[in-house]
Write a protein that holds these residues in place. Structure first.
Motif, PDB file in Angstrom:
ATOM      1  N   LEU A 132       0.820  -1.220   0.000  1.00 26.50           N
ATOM      2  CA  LEU A 132       0.000   0.000   0.000  1.00 26.50           C
ATOM      3  C   LEU A 132       0.851   1.266   0.000  1.00 26.50           C
ATOM      4  CD1 LEU A 132      -2.776  -0.997   2.571  1.00 26.50           C
ATOM      5  CD2 LEU A 132      -2.898  -1.054   0.073  1.00 26.50           C
ATOM      6  N   VAL A 155       2.712   2.300   2.613  1.00 30.56           N
ATOM      7  CA  VAL A 155       2.705   2.910   3.945  1.00 30.56           C
ATOM      8  C   VAL A 155       3.548   2.032   4.865  1.00 30.56           C
ATOM      9  CG1 VAL A 155       0.426   3.964   3.626  1.00 30.56           C
ATOM     10  CG2 VAL A 155       0.599   1.705   4.696  1.00 30.56           C
ATOM     11  N   PRO A 170      -8.029   3.938   6.567  1.00 25.00           N
ATOM     12  CA  PRO A 170      -7.284   4.038   5.306  1.00 25.00           C
ATOM     13  C   PRO A 170      -7.872   5.120   4.411  1.00 25.00           C
ATOM     14  CG  PRO A 170      -8.711   2.120   5.267  1.00 25.00           C
ATOM     15  CD  PRO A 170      -8.801   2.702   6.647  1.00 25.00           C
ATOM     16  N   SER A 171      -7.034   5.690   3.582  1.00 24.78           N
ATOM     17  CA  SER A 171      -7.515   6.637   2.581  1.00 24.78           C
ATOM     18  C   SER A 171      -8.342   5.882   1.549  1.00 24.78           C
ATOM     19  CB  SER A 171      -6.333   7.325   1.891  1.00 24.78           C
ATOM     20  OG  SER A 171      -5.645   6.387   1.072  1.00 24.78           O
ATOM     21  N   ASP A 177      -6.004   3.863  -0.570  1.00 20.98           N
ATOM     22  CA  ASP A 177      -5.555   2.638   0.091  1.00 20.98           C
ATOM     23  C   ASP A 177      -6.678   1.610   0.163  1.00 20.98           C
ATOM     24  OD1 ASP A 177      -3.025   3.619   0.420  1.00 20.98           O
ATOM     25  OD2 ASP A 177      -3.235   4.049   2.559  1.00 20.98           O
ATOM     26  N   ARG A 192      -6.831  -0.035  -3.165  1.00 16.19           N
ATOM     27  CA  ARG A 192      -5.715  -0.980  -3.311  1.00 16.19           C
ATOM     28  C   ARG A 192      -5.951  -2.245  -2.489  1.00 16.19           C
ATOM     29  NH1 ARG A 192      -1.122   3.621  -2.650  1.00 16.19           N
ATOM     30  NH2 ARG A 192      -1.193   4.397  -4.780  1.00 16.19           N
ATOM     31  N   LEU A 193      -6.502  -2.078  -1.297  1.00 19.49           N
ATOM     32  CA  LEU A 193      -6.792  -3.230  -0.453  1.00 19.49           C
ATOM     33  C   LEU A 193      -7.814  -4.151  -1.107  1.00 19.49           C
ATOM     34  CD1 LEU A 193      -6.317  -4.700   2.200  1.00 19.49           C
ATOM     35  CD2 LEU A 193      -8.108  -3.283   3.217  1.00 19.49           C
TER      36      LEU A 193
END
Length: 66
Positions: free
Chosen positions: A17, A19, A34-35, A38, A41-42
């Motif tokens: 991610l 981070v 999370p943004s 993110d 992406r997750l």
């Protein structure tokens, strides 16, 4: 927890991610969320839907209160 279900360590997931593992740890303890980027992406990493992620009672182990 999605991270464990997909056999990611905090470090692995953080790297994917972009981070730190500390950010992942803070999210799992409920200290941050999370943004949107993110979260997207997750979803791609875990093969779940964004709907599942958003509506889940467990978003990085955070209980959602309405």
């Amino acid at each position: 927890m999605l991270r464990k279900q997909n056999s990611f360590t905090q470090r692995n997931l953080g790297q994917k991610l972009g981070v730190s593992s500390q950010v992942i740890s803070n999210r799992e303890r409920g200290n941050s969320l999370p943004s949107l980027i993110d979260a997207e992406r997750l979803v791609k990493l875990s093969s779940c839907t964004i709907d599942f992620l958003i509506n889940s009672e467990e978003l990085y182990n955070i209980k959602i209160q309405y």
